[in-house]
Design a protein around this motif. Structure first.
Motif, mmCIF file in Angstrom:
data_model
loop_
_atom_site.group_PDB
_atom_site.id
_atom_site.type_symbol
_atom_site.label_atom_id
_atom_site.label_comp_id
_atom_site.label_asym_id
_atom_site.label_seq_id
_atom_site.Cartn_x
_atom_site.Cartn_y
_atom_site.Cartn_z
ATOM 1 N N VAL A 253 -3.376 2.813 1.282
ATOM 2 C CA VAL A 253 -3.205 1.826 2.360
ATOM 3 C C VAL A 253 -2.910 0.453 1.771
ATOM 4 N N ILE A 254 -3.608 0.102 0.706
ATOM 5 C CA ILE A 254 -3.359 -1.183 0.050
ATOM 6 C C ILE A 254 -1.941 -1.218 -0.513
ATOM 7 N N GLY A 255 -1.512 -0.118 -1.119
ATOM 8 C CA GLY A 255 -0.139 -0.048 -1.622
ATOM 9 C C GLY A 255 0.879 -0.175 -0.502
ATOM 10 N N SER A 256 0.594 0.441 0.631
ATOM 11 C CA SER A 256 1.487 0.337 1.788
ATOM 12 C C SER A 256 1.570 -1.096 2.292
ATOM 13 N N ALA A 257 0.431 -1.774 2.317
ATOM 14 C CA ALA A 257 0.404 -3.162 2.789
ATOM 15 C C ALA A 257 1.220 -4.068 1.869
ATOM 16 N N VAL A 258 1.151 -3.813 0.569
ATOM 17 C CA VAL A 258 1.962 -4.584 -0.381
ATOM 18 C C VAL A 258 3.445 -4.369 -0.100
ATOM 19 N N ALA A 259 3.828 -3.118 0.145
ATOM 20 C CA ALA A 259 5.230 -2.801 0.420
ATOM 21 C C ALA A 259 5.702 -3.433 1.724
ATOM 22 N N VAL A 260 4.863 -3.399 2.748
ATOM 23 C CA VAL A 260 5.225 -4.001 4.037
ATOM 24 C C VAL A 260 5.371 -5.513 3.894
ATOM 25 N N LEU A 261 4.459 -6.129 3.150
ATOM 26 C CA LEU A 261 4.541 -7.571 2.922
ATOM 27 C C LEU A 261 5.856 -7.932 2.243
ATOM 28 N N ASN A 262 6.246 -7.142 1.269
ATOM 29 C CA ASN A 262 7.513 -7.402 0.586
ATOM 30 C C ASN A 262 8.704 -7.178 1.509
#
Length: 269
Positions: A253-262
């Motif tokens: 989930v944290i990795g997904s949030a990083v990708a969405v932020l980018n």
């Protein structure tokens, strides 16, 4: 007294416009002087680059560890937010790696890949040789521009889809390095497909990457092998229970949030 004004009906001759060549020369000289005067200011500083990277990595992974292990939902969310921001900062150095001369920061690319690129499964070669094409005048805004997507001309529902798809990035990266990379090593014809379509941080689905050559190919294979080993090991540890499924889910989930932020940053850039 009768007077008249005769107007010539012949082709008009435009008066030549003098070009202020002296001004152009002066401007070039001024820009050259400014560049020379600030050369020391734009030179990459080892202390700043390494200090920033290590701080971002330390905070990002530290907060990730808290989010994965804590029993408190509140602390998990708080630590998760901190981890997302810090890891996003650490990942952003991939842009600097793409532009700087590696001789100016010896060892930085290798260090970044070891600390960020391999663990996050976003090795630097996924941006090197890709982002540069976006700046090429002959490719910008074409199917060969990896960072061009005419969202304004597409249907309204494509905008939220563009953002939501990025949330699947961690899953896609696990498949890319845990499954496709080993298969491409065994199936030569499949290798070309993996390199062309699944080896670039690109938002343009029509973009096809060229096969790496020379020293860059060697560096690519080294880092890709390390990333693939890590992906397979990670999946194995989750499958065997060494890494709890709940903790793995939080990390994803944290990795997904990083990708969405980018992806949001890409949208507004």
């Amino acid at each position: 007294m009768d007077s008249s004004l005769a107007l010539s009906r012949g082709p008009a001759t435009a008066a030549p416009i003098s070009q202020p060549t002296h001004r152009v020369a002066d401007d070039k000289a001024m820009l050259r002087t400014a560049a020379e005067a600030t050369r020391d200011l734009i030179a990459p500083s080892r202390a700043i680059y390494w200090g920033d990277l290590l701080a971002s990595v330390g905070i990002g992974y530290g907060a990730l560890a808290v989010a994965v292990t804590t029993a408190s939902t509140g602390w998990m969310i708080a630590a998760g937010v901190v981890s997302v921001l810090a890891l996003y900062r650490a990942l952003s150095f991939i842009h600097e790696i793409t532009h700087i001369k590696h001789a100016a920061l010896p060892g930085f690319r290798a260090g970044w890949n070891a600390l960020v690129g391999v663990p996050m499964m976003v090795p630097s070669f996924m941006y090197e040789g890709v982002h540069n094409l976006h700046h090429a005048k002959t490719r910008y805004g074409t199917s060969e521009d990896p960072e061009y997507l005419p969202l304004a001309l597409m249907k309204p529902w494509t905008l939220p889809l563009f953002i939501l798809v990025s949330a699947l990035a961690p899953v896609g990266l696990l498949i890319r390095y845990g499954v496709l990379a080993p298969l491409s090593a065994l199936i030569p014809g499949f290798r070309k497909v993996v390199v062309e379509r699944y080896s670039a941080l690109s938002i343009n689905p029509s973009f096809r990457r060229r096969l790496p050559e020379g020293a860059f190919r060697t560096q690519w294979l080294t880092v890709e092998t390390a990333t693939s080993i890590w992906a397979v090991a990670l999946l194995t540890m989750v499958a065997t229970g060494i890494i709890p499924l709940s903790g793995f889910a939080v990390a994803m989930v944290i990795g997904s949030a990083v990708a969405v932020l980018n992806q949001v940053r890409t949208l507004v850039a």
